[in-house]
Write an enzyme that holds these catalytic residues in place. Structure first.
Site, short mmCIF file in Angstrom:
data_model
loop_
_atom_site.label_atom_id
_atom_site.label_comp_id
_atom_site.label_asym_id
_atom_site.label_seq_id
_atom_site.Cartn_x
_atom_site.Cartn_y
_atom_site.Cartn_z
N TYR A 129 6.46 -3.74 6.50
CA TYR A 129 6.20 -4.43 7.77
C TYR A 129 6.52 -5.92 7.64
O TYR A 129 7.20 -6.50 8.49
CB TYR A 129 4.74 -4.24 8.18
CG TYR A 129 4.33 -5.07 9.36
CD1 TYR A 129 4.46 -4.58 10.66
CD2 TYR A 129 3.80 -6.35 9.20
CE1 TYR A 129 4.09 -5.35 11.76
CE2 TYR A 129 3.43 -7.12 10.28
CZ TYR A 129 3.57 -6.61 11.56
OH TYR A 129 3.21 -7.38 12.63
N HIS A 155 -8.58 -13.14 3.48
CA HIS A 155 -7.33 -13.16 2.73
C HIS A 155 -7.55 -13.65 1.30
O HIS A 155 -7.12 -13.00 0.33
CB HIS A 155 -6.33 -14.08 3.45
CG HIS A 155 -5.00 -14.16 2.77
ND1 HIS A 155 -3.96 -13.29 3.04
CD2 HIS A 155 -4.53 -15.01 1.83
CE1 HIS A 155 -2.92 -13.60 2.29
NE2 HIS A 155 -3.24 -14.64 1.55
N HIS A 206 -9.90 -11.31 -0.83
CA HIS A 206 -9.21 -10.07 -1.18
C HIS A 206 -8.29 -10.27 -2.38
O HIS A 206 -8.33 -9.50 -3.35
CB HIS A 206 -8.42 -9.56 0.01
CG HIS A 206 -7.60 -8.34 -0.26
ND1 HIS A 206 -8.15 -7.10 -0.44
CD2 HIS A 206 -6.26 -8.18 -0.41
CE1 HIS A 206 -7.20 -6.22 -0.68
NE2 HIS A 206 -6.04 -6.85 -0.68
N LYS A 250 1.08 -22.45 7.35
CA LYS A 250 0.34 -21.46 8.12
C LYS A 250 -1.12 -21.46 7.66
O LYS A 250 -1.68 -20.45 7.24
CB LYS A 250 0.95 -20.07 7.94
CG LYS A 250 2.43 -19.99 8.23
CD LYS A 250 2.72 -20.30 9.67
CE LYS A 250 4.21 -20.16 9.96
NZ LYS A 250 4.52 -20.52 11.34
N LYS A 252 -1.04 -7.65 -8.80
CA LYS A 252 -2.02 -8.47 -8.09
C LYS A 252 -1.80 -9.95 -8.35
O LYS A 252 -2.12 -10.79 -7.50
CB LYS A 252 -3.45 -8.06 -8.50
CG LYS A 252 -3.76 -6.61 -8.19
CD LYS A 252 -3.42 -6.28 -6.75
CE LYS A 252 -3.48 -4.81 -6.44
NZ LYS A 252 -2.99 -4.48 -5.07
N GLN A 257 -5.23 0.77 6.45
CA GLN A 257 -6.01 0.05 5.45
C GLN A 257 -7.48 0.46 5.49
O GLN A 257 -8.12 0.64 4.45
CB GLN A 257 -5.88 -1.46 5.68
CG GLN A 257 -4.49 -2.01 5.33
CD GLN A 257 -4.37 -3.47 5.67
OE1 GLN A 257 -4.75 -3.91 6.76
NE2 GLN A 257 -3.85 -4.26 4.75
N LYS A 267 1.91 -2.40 14.13
CA LYS A 267 1.02 -3.27 13.36
C LYS A 267 -0.43 -2.78 13.41
O LYS A 267 -1.13 -2.74 12.40
CB LYS A 267 1.11 -4.70 13.91
CG LYS A 267 -0.01 -5.64 13.50
CD LYS A 267 0.01 -5.94 12.02
CE LYS A 267 -1.14 -6.85 11.63
NZ LYS A 267 -1.16 -7.18 10.22
#
Length: 325
Positions: free
Chosen positions: A185, A145, A148, A137, A122, A209, A202
């Site tokens: 992926y 994001h 998490h 980005k 992690k 998930q 995708k």
């Protein structure tokens, strides 16, 4: 003042002592200070320092780095998943009446060791956001994001420090299994636009998930119903956090794919379909290096692209058309 300092020292000393002295001696496990420091540095970089540093600079070309990074993550996840299944008594835990698994001291340390490698994975995952920042980005650095990544680091540390057991092993196996698919992926996506046609699945990755969270939630409810001899606080935290993830990922799925279906249904022409598919892919691409910063940059913008299959160019942040085969 002296009294308050003494109370603080006693409380902190209590936090520094986990369930096992050997675990306390491992890297980043001695006290909460180290892991909280890592998380704070991460948040400061991805939310403030990094974007400010990259503000007047060109995006970094990290294609090769990302291919290697994602390939490593795939191998690491496979190893963790395989090791966890071999070294733990997962099935015995699920089907036993009270989830009571008797282990020797050596077996417990093996279990704790696997939990440490999961925790450290992690820490490595924090590089996901770092690459987003260095490639400019910023639109990928969403609340989902960052939340998490942050919560999984803190939780996996707390689990190993204070309450290691079968709960975390089963969740770790499920999570590592999903990561094998996810990072594979991302690896293919980072290899270049010529591989984009192989990434049609995708949408199903996001579904996997969601299934993962449903399975975790079901397992934790089963643990509570059976009255397993496990920390209730940890169980409640598992359940609560899983519900949050279900909501956030479900909301992402709904906004991304339901909206894409409406766009595709409203446009019947080949050009409109190619454009809407490209837009859908861009909105859905939550992985490493899959999403351009702008959808209208350069000669080949989405609105003006010639007929054909659209693909994402990872090197120059544009969407280009691929001639019909």
């Amino acid at each position: 003042m002296t009294t308050y300092m003494k109370i603080f020292e006693e409380r902190y000393s209590g936090l520094s002592k986990g369930v096992d002295e050997t675990v306390d001696s491992w890297f980043l496990m001695s006290s909460p200070t180290a892991v909280v420091g890592v998380v704070l540095v991460y948040l400061a970089f991805v939310l403030k320092i990094g974007p400010e540093y990259m503000k007047n600079r060109k995006p970094m070309d990290l294609k090769r780095v990302m291919v290697f990074y994602n390939a490593f993550q795939v191998c690491y996840s496979i190893w963790m998943c395989r090791t966890s299944i071999q070294e733990s008594n997962v099935m015995a835990s699920i089907f036993s009446k009270k989830c009571e698994i008797n282990r020797t001291r050596e077996q417990n340390l093996t279990l704790y060791s696997g939990a440490w490698f999961y925790f450290f994975s992690k820490i490595i995952d924090l590089l996901d956001t770092t690459f987003f920042v260095l490639r400019k980005k910023d639109n990928q650095i969403s609340f989902l994001h960052v939340y998490h990544h942050t919560i999984t680091v803190l939780f996996s540390w707390g689990y190993l420090k204070y309450a290691p057991g079968e709960q975390g092993v089963i969740i770790g196996i499920l999570n590592s299994g999903v990561h094998i698919i996810m990072y594979f992926y991302y690896m293919v996506a980072a290899m270049g636009p010529q591989y984009q046609k192989y990434l049609w699945w995708k949408k199903y990755m996001t579904s996997i998930q969601l299934v993962q969270f449903v399975l975790i939630l079901g397992y934790m409810l089963l643990v509570g119903a059976k009255g397993c001899n496990m920390p209730k606080t940890l169980t409640f935290f598992f359940v609560g956090n899983t519900v949050i993830f279900l909501y956030l990922f479900g909301n992402f799925y709904r906004k991304t794919y339901n909206k894409a279906k409406k766009i595709d249904g409203a446009n019947g022409s080949q050009r409109a379909t190619g454009s809407s598919l490209a837009k859908s892919a861009l909105r859905a691409a939550g992985g490493m290096g899959c999403m351009p910063q702008t959808m209208n940059a350069g000669k080949y913008s989405l609105e003006n692209s010639p007929p054909g299959k659209a693909y994402i160019d990872l090197n120059n942040n544009n969407v280009k058309p691929l001639k019909l085969e």
